[in-house]
Design an enzyme around this catalytic site. Structure first.
Site, PDB file in Angstrom:
ATOM      1  N   ARG A   2       0.798  -1.242   0.000  1.00 21.56           N
ATOM      2  CA  ARG A   2       0.000   0.000   0.000  1.00 21.56           C
ATOM      3  C   ARG A   2       0.823   1.280   0.000  1.00 21.56           C
ATOM      4  O   ARG A   2       0.427   2.250  -0.638  1.00 21.56           O
ATOM      5  CB  ARG A   2      -1.078   0.023   1.079  1.00 21.56           C
ATOM      6  CG  ARG A   2      -0.611   0.006   2.463  1.00 21.56           C
ATOM      7  CD  ARG A   2      -1.314  -1.059   3.247  1.00 21.56           C
ATOM      8  NE  ARG A   2      -0.705  -2.347   3.038  1.00 21.56           N
ATOM      9  CZ  ARG A   2      -1.355  -3.458   2.760  1.00 21.56           C
ATOM     10  NH1 ARG A   2      -2.648  -3.445   2.631  1.00 21.56           N
ATOM     11  NH2 ARG A   2      -0.701  -4.582   2.624  1.00 21.56           N
ATOM     12  N   THR A   3       1.958   1.286   0.661  1.00 22.71           N
ATOM     13  CA  THR A   3       2.742   2.534   0.655  1.00 22.71           C
ATOM     14  C   THR A   3       3.212   2.798  -0.773  1.00 22.71           C
ATOM     15  O   THR A   3       3.096   3.910  -1.283  1.00 22.71           O
ATOM     16  CB  THR A   3       3.938   2.431   1.625  1.00 22.71           C
ATOM     17  OG1 THR A   3       3.440   2.116   2.920  1.00 22.71           O
ATOM     18  CG2 THR A   3       4.710   3.730   1.700  1.00 22.71           C
ATOM     19  N   LYS A  10      24.804  -5.927  -8.505  1.00 24.44           N
ATOM     20  CA  LYS A  10      26.185  -6.044  -9.010  1.00 24.44           C
ATOM     21  C   LYS A  10      27.177  -5.446  -8.033  1.00 24.44           C
ATOM     22  O   LYS A  10      28.365  -5.355  -8.320  1.00 24.44           O
ATOM     23  CB  LYS A  10      26.309  -5.327 -10.360  1.00 24.44           C
ATOM     24  CG  LYS A  10      25.381  -5.852 -11.424  1.00 24.44           C
ATOM     25  CD  LYS A  10      25.574  -5.051 -12.711  1.00 24.44           C
ATOM     26  CE  LYS A  10      24.525  -5.411 -13.754  1.00 24.44           C
ATOM     27  NZ  LYS A  10      24.521  -4.449 -14.851  1.00 24.44           N
ATOM     28  N   ARG A  16      12.241   3.381   0.584  1.00 22.60           N
ATOM     29  CA  ARG A  16      12.017   2.428   1.683  1.00 22.60           C
ATOM     30  C   ARG A  16      13.248   1.547   1.754  1.00 22.60           C
ATOM     31  O   ARG A  16      13.729   1.039   0.737  1.00 22.60           O
ATOM     32  CB  ARG A  16      10.778   1.579   1.440  1.00 22.60           C
ATOM     33  CG  ARG A  16      10.694   0.422   2.423  1.00 22.60           C
ATOM     34  CD  ARG A  16       9.365  -0.258   2.434  1.00 22.60           C
ATOM     35  NE  ARG A  16       8.343   0.579   3.032  1.00 22.60           N
ATOM     36  CZ  ARG A  16       7.168   0.121   3.430  1.00 22.60           C
ATOM     37  NH1 ARG A  16       6.858  -1.144   3.294  1.00 22.60           N
ATOM     38  NH2 ARG A  16       6.276   0.932   3.967  1.00 22.60           N
ATOM     39  N   HIS A  75       8.342   6.068   9.945  1.00 23.77           N
ATOM     40  CA  HIS A  75       7.521   5.978   8.741  1.00 23.77           C
ATOM     41  C   HIS A  75       6.607   7.204   8.781  1.00 23.77           C
ATOM     42  O   HIS A  75       5.416   7.100   9.026  1.00 23.77           O
ATOM     43  CB  HIS A  75       6.714   4.674   8.788  1.00 23.77           C
ATOM     44  CG  HIS A  75       6.070   4.272   7.500  1.00 23.77           C
ATOM     45  ND1 HIS A  75       5.927   5.120   6.429  1.00 23.77           N
ATOM     46  CD2 HIS A  75       5.505   3.086   7.122  1.00 23.77           C
ATOM     47  CE1 HIS A  75       5.317   4.478   5.439  1.00 23.77           C
ATOM     48  NE2 HIS A  75       5.050   3.241   5.842  1.00 23.77           N
TER      49      HIS A  75
HETATM   50  C1  NCD Z   1       3.932  -0.711   7.756  1.00 26.30           C
HETATM   51  C2  NCD Z   1       5.430  -0.627   7.540  1.00 26.30           C
HETATM   52  O1  NCD Z   1       5.906  -0.945   6.459  1.00 26.30           O
HETATM   53  O2  NCD Z   1       6.073  -0.201   8.473  1.00 26.30           O
HETATM   54  N1  NCD Z   1       3.223  -0.920   6.590  1.00 26.30           N
HETATM   55  C3  NCD Z   1       2.853   0.157   5.860  1.00 26.30           C
HETATM   56  O3  NCD Z   1       3.681   0.850   5.327  1.00 26.30           O
HETATM   57  N2  NCD Z   1       1.571   0.440   5.828  1.00 26.30           N
HETATM   58  C4  NCD Z   1       3.533  -1.623   8.837  1.00 26.30           C
HETATM   59  C5  NCD Z   1       3.944  -3.053   8.762  1.00 26.30           C
HETATM   60  O4  NCD Z   1       4.613  -3.477   7.821  1.00 26.30           O
HETATM   61  O5  NCD Z   1       3.569  -3.776   9.675  1.00 26.30           O
END
Ligand code: NCD
Length: 323
Positions: free
Chosen positions: A67-68, A97, A118, A147
């Site tokens: 979702r992110t 590489k 990320r 986050h």
């Molecule tokens: C979260 C994350 O990646 O920290 N997910 C997200 O981005 N909605 C929470 C999780 O992974 O539990």
């Protein structure tokens, strides 16, 4: 996280990297929320928006995400911009590489107007922001660190329900040690007066001591609890999180802790009130029973998820355009 003075938003998002929730003040948050209201109208409008026309945003995801990643991608496209999506670069790009993190950031910086990152390492977004000279970095989760955009959408969801971000009582449960969304959310809640948070977790997954001290010293009222009998009644929100499997060295330890606290219909009926909302950053892996999905107070698959796209649209608009 300690953030340098220069990174603070102070009413001006333009060109700034978004690394930690500690960059925001309460007025920055309200500014973003009012922009998110407009974004909701744009997203519903059939006519395409051109706000980010000509802009390219790189989504550089070294860790799994659905979702992110998708909500950032959709947010850019809702505003008429374009994305370059790089997932799992450890396997499929020059990183495989042996390319250094520094080179990777510099390369994607050359192609884009912003990088959404990320990464499994705490502090990696900060590091990327120091490497990138020309484009902002947006932290979409750095290891067990933060986050911030998730916390922005979480606060927005609470605000829409409670009409306020102060004098709240909340319950935050699950993996508080490794859950980066929790770290950013608590940082957000302490910006507003008189908030009270109950923290429920197995003792192995409690919030780290230095963080606990930081939140308490800055005015958040925190009550750590270890059994459901101590849950508050009629809280404004319940924020449940999954036990973060990927952060465990031992599989057995994960198995032992993963189902320690589950929201059942019975539990929710007993302690929640008519206005309590049930939130989760997702993915849910069994922490909330499915028979709560139809309850209108369960917002994790509905408004909380939708708000993610509106908040990310608003943030991109403010960061990428001189307003
Ligand atoms: C979260 C994350 O990646 O920290 N997910 C997200 O981005 N909605 C929470 C999780 O992974 O539990």
């Amino acid at each position: 996280m300690n953030i340098s003075e220069g990174r603070r938003i102070k009413g001006n998002f333009f060109g700034k990297s978004i690394i930690s929730f500690s960059q925001f003040s309460s007025s920055d948050i309200y500014l973003l929320f009012s922009r998110a209201e407009k974004m909701q109208l744009i997203a519903r409008n059939a006519k395409p928006s051109k706000i980010l026309a000509g802009k390219i945003v790189v989504l550089l995801f070294f860790e799994p995400s659905s979702r992110t990643l998708a909500s950032f991608d959709a947010a850019v496209k809702q505003l008429g911009g374009q994305t370059v999506v790089i997932t799992n670069p450890q396997q499929f790009s020059s990183v495989a590489k042996g390319e250094s993190f520094e080179d990777t950031i510099k390369v994607f910086e050359a192609y884009s107007d912003a990088i959404i990152l990320r990464h499994p390492e705490t502090g990696s977004a900060q590091k990327a922001a120091e490497i990138a000279k020309y484009v902002p970095i947006i932290n979409a989760g750095d290891g067990i660190g933060e986050h911030p955009t998730q916390a922005l959408l979480d606060l927005y969801t609470i605000y829409k329900q409670a009409k306020n971000l102060s004098n709240l009582t909340g319950l935050v449960a699950g993996d508080l040690k490794n859950g980066r969304t929790v770290h950013s959310l608590l940082q957000g809640l302490l910006l507003f007066p008189n908030n009270k948070v109950f923290l429920l977790s197995p003792k192995q997954l409690k919030l780290q001591k230095d963080m606990l001290k930081h939140f308490k010293d800055n005015g958040l009222k925190i009550f750590e609890i270890s059994k459901t009998e101590d849950l508050p009644k009629n809280a404004d929100f319940w924020y449940w999180t999954r036990v973060q499997k990927e952060r465990f060295k031992s599989k057995q330890e994960y198995q032992k802790l993963k189902n320690k606290f589950i929201v059942t219909k019975k539990l929710f009926e007993k302690y929640a009130g008519g206005k309590t909302i049930l939130m989760h950053p997702l993915p849910r892996v069994g922490e909330i029973e499915k028979d709560l999905d139809q309850d209108p107070r369960s917002v994790f698959l509905t408004s909380q998820t939708r708000n993610g796209m509106y908040i990310r649209m608003a943030l991109l608009d403010l960061v990428l355009r001189k307003n």
